[in-house]
Design an enzyme around this catalytic site. Structure first.
Site, PDB file in Angstrom:
ATOM      1  N   ASP A 295       0.746  -1.178   0.045  1.00 27.61           N
ATOM      2  CA  ASP A 295      -0.077  -0.104   0.104  1.00 27.61           C
ATOM      3  C   ASP A 295       0.819   1.264   0.042  1.00 27.61           C
ATOM      4  OD1 ASP A 295      -2.823  -1.261   0.190  1.00 27.61           O
ATOM      5  OD2 ASP A 295      -1.834  -1.938   2.065  1.00 27.61           O
TER       6      ASP A 295
ATOM      7  N   ASP B   8     -14.696  -6.083  -5.010  1.00 30.28           N
ATOM      8  CA  ASP B   8     -14.900  -6.095  -3.598  1.00 30.28           C
ATOM      9  C   ASP B   8     -16.197  -6.546  -3.116  1.00 30.28           C
ATOM     10  OD1 ASP B   8     -12.298  -4.870  -3.563  1.00 30.28           O
ATOM     11  OD2 ASP B   8     -12.867  -2.971  -3.054  1.00 30.28           O
TER      12      ASP B   8
END
Lengths: 212, 257
Positions: B12, B131
Site C-alpha cells: 500500500d 470488492d
C-alpha cells in the site's frame, strides 16, 4: 551499437526497454523510424493485444516491409516476444483468422477453454510461471537450466510445422505449445523474459551477446 | 510440469511511501517501495501488486516515478491499482513500467471502461478488482454483492454475475477481495473466491483476510484461486515469501522455487 525496440503502437515496450537498459551500456531506443531500425545492431519485436490490431498497426505504421527486411538480414539478431513470436508465423486463428508475417510456417491457435488437469479446470489465459523444456540447443539458452520457469500470459499459442524451428515447449493441459521458435538470426519466445526474474534477464543478456 | 500457483505480496503506497509498517531485517528504508519490492523479489515473489492509496491528484506524479523506479530494478510482473479512471491513467502507468493495472471503482461506475481498456491495451494487462461482501443470512444460499468505497457503499450487484460480466468485457484476471475478511486475519472468504473462480475462465487472485500460511493453502485448494495476495503477513516480517512457498509445496501445490 544500438538495440531498437520496434514501436508500432502495440504492447508494453517500456518493461523490455528497462530490462535491456539494466543489462547493457549499449543504447536502447524505442522507435518506429525506418532508419533507426536499419541502423540498429539488433532489434526486439514485442507485441500485446489482439493479432488483428498488431498486424493492422504494423501495416498502418508502414513497418511491415522494414520488419520483413530485418528478418531477412542474417546479420541482425531479432528477438520476438509474446505476440511478437506469434506474428512471425504464417497464420493466426485469432479474430476469425489473420495472415501473419510468414517468416516461420507455424500456426497460432487458441487454448481450448475446457481443459482439465488432475480434475482441476485450467484457466485461459495461461497466466503465470511455467516450465520451458528446451527442444534444441541454442545460444539463447546458455546458462539457463532445462525446464526453468518463465512468466507467461497468453490465450493463443504457436504450433510450429517444422521441428527444426522449435527451441522450446511448454505443456498446458494436453497442449504442447511451441513457446520458443526461430531460424537463422531470429529467435522468438511466447513468455516474457523481461518479467521472468534472473533467468529471463539471462536470456536477454544472451540475446545482447548473440552473434549468429 | 505444471503452471505454478502464484504468491503476490501487496504494497500500500501513499505519496510514494509504503504505509502499514514493513519490518524486514537489513532494509535501510522500509518506507521506500523500491527497497520493499526488491526484498520481495529476492524472496521469490511471483508478482508484485502496488496499491496507490494517494488521495490527492498531485500525488500521482510521485506514484509514476515510484513505478518507474521499481520497474527499473525488479524484473517480475508489476500490477498497479488505485484511482484508475481513464485510458490516459493506464497509458501513463504502462509507460512508467507497470505490466498490469487494477481497475476497481471505475469498473462499477462505468463498466464499458473495462472493454475500452482491454481493447486498447490488451486483456493481459487489465485486472478488475472485485470488492465483495456477503449479503445472505446464515443458513441461506450464500450470496455476495459488490461494495465500493472500502466496503461502505452497496451497489446491489451480485458478485458472481459481476465477475462473469467483467471477464466478458475483457478483464484478463480478477482480484477478488472479501470486504468482510479484509484486515481480520481469519482467512479468505472461501465461498466467494470459489464461486467466482468456478464461474469464470480467467485466473482469480484471492485477497482479504490472510493471517497465516495455511490460509494461503486454503485459498488455492478450497477457494480454487490461481494466485493469492497478502499484505500484512509479509510486511510485518511474520513470514517470508519463501516460507509461504514452502508451506504450499508441503500441501502438494505447485509453486515456483
Amino acid at each position: 551499437m544500438t538495440i531498437a525496440v520496434i514501436d508500432y503502437g502495440m504492447g508494453n515496450l517500456h518493461s523490455v526497454a528497462k530490462a535491456l537498459e539494466h543489462l547493457t551500456r549499449e543504447a536502447v531506443i524505442i522507435t518506429r523510424t525506418p532508419d533507426d531500425l536499419r541502423n540498429a545492431s539488433r532489434v526486439i519485436l514485442p507485441g500485446q493485444g489482439a493479432m488483428r490490431d498488431c498486424m493492422g498497426e504494423l501495416e498502418r505504421t508502414e513497418l511491415t516491409g522494414i520488419v520483413q527486411e530485418m528478418l531477412d538480414d542474417a546479420d541482425k539478431p531479432l528477438l520476438g516476444i509474446c505476440v511478437g513470436q506469434q506474428m512471425l508465423q504464417q497464420h493466426s486463428k485469432e479474430n476469425g483468422g489473420i495472415p501473419c508475417l510468414s517468416y516461420l510456417s507455424g500456426e497460432v491457435k487458441r487454448f481450448p477453454s475446457d481443459m482439465q488437469e488432475d480434475g482441476e479446470r485450467l484457466k485461459v489465459p495461461h497466466m503465470g510461471w511455467n516450465h520451458v523444456t528446451q527442444h534444441h540447443q541454442h545460444p539463447l539458452w546458455e546458462g539457463i537450466p532445462d525446464n526453468e520457469r518463465f512468466y507467461f500470459v497468453h490465450s493463443y499459442y504457436v504450433q510450429a510445422s517444422n521441428d527444426a524451428d522449435v527451441f522450446g515447449t511448454v505443456r498446458y493441459g494436453d497442449i504442447t505449445a511451441h513457446v520458443a521458435t526461430g531460424r537463422d538470426a531470429t529467435f522468438a519466445v511466447q513468455f516474457h523474459p523481461e518479467k521472468s526474474a534472473a533467468m529471463g534477464l539471462q536470456l536477454l543478456a544472451n540475446f545482447i551477446r548473440w552473434a549468429p | 510440469m505444471t503452471l505454478a500457483k502464484r504468491i503476490i505480496p501487496c504494497l500500500d503506497v501513499d505519496q510514494g511511501r509504503v504505509v502499514k509498517g514493513v519490518n524486514f531485517v537489513g532494509i535501510r528504508d522500509a518506507g521506500d517501495p523500491v527497497e520493499v519490492a526488491k526484498r520481495y523479489n529476492d524472496q521469490n515473489a511471483d508478482e508484485i501488486t502496488f496499491l496507490d492509496i494517494t488521495a490527492s491528484h498531485e500525488g500521482r506524479g510521485t506514484t509514476l516515478e515510484m513505478v518507474s523506479r521499481i520497474a527499473g530494478e525488479v524484473f517480475i510482473p508489476l500490477t498497479v491499482g488505485g484511482g484508475i479512471r481513464s485510458c490516459d491513467d493506464i497509458r501513463a502507468l504502462l509507460n512508467a513500467g507497470a505490466d498490469k493495472v487494477s481497475i476497481n471503482t471505475a469498473a462499477v461506475t462505468h463498466p464499458e471502461f473495462v472493454r475500452e481498456a482491454a481493447e486498447r491495451f490488451g486483456n493481459q494487462c487489465i485486472v478488475v478488482a472485485i470488492d465483495a461482501k456477503r449479503v445472505s443470512e446464515e443458513g441461506e444460499t450464500p450470496r455476495w454483492e459488490i461494495f465500493t468505497h472500502g466496503g461502505r457503499k452497496p451497489t446491489g450487484l451480485d458478485a458472481v454475475e459481476w465477475a462473469k460480466k467483467m471477464a466478458e468485457l475483457g478483464a484478463g484476471e480478477l482480484l477478488v477481495t472479501s470486504m468482510d475478511r479484509d484486515g481480520t486475519k481469519i482467512g479468505f472468504d472461501i465461498g466467494v473466491t470459489r464461486a467466482i473462480s468456478d464461474a469464470v475462465d480467467v485466473p482469480v487472485i484471492a485477497s482479504g483476510g490472510v493471517g497465516n500460511l495455511d490460509h494461503l493453502v486454503d485459498g488455492i485448494t478450497q477457494g480454487h484461486a490461481d494466485a493469492v495476495l497478502a499484505a500484512s503477513i509479509f510486511h510485518f516480517g511474520e513470514y517470508s515469501i519463501d516460507q509461504a512457498k514452502q508451506r504450499l509445496a508441503e500441501a502438494g501445490i505447485e509453486v515456483r522455487r
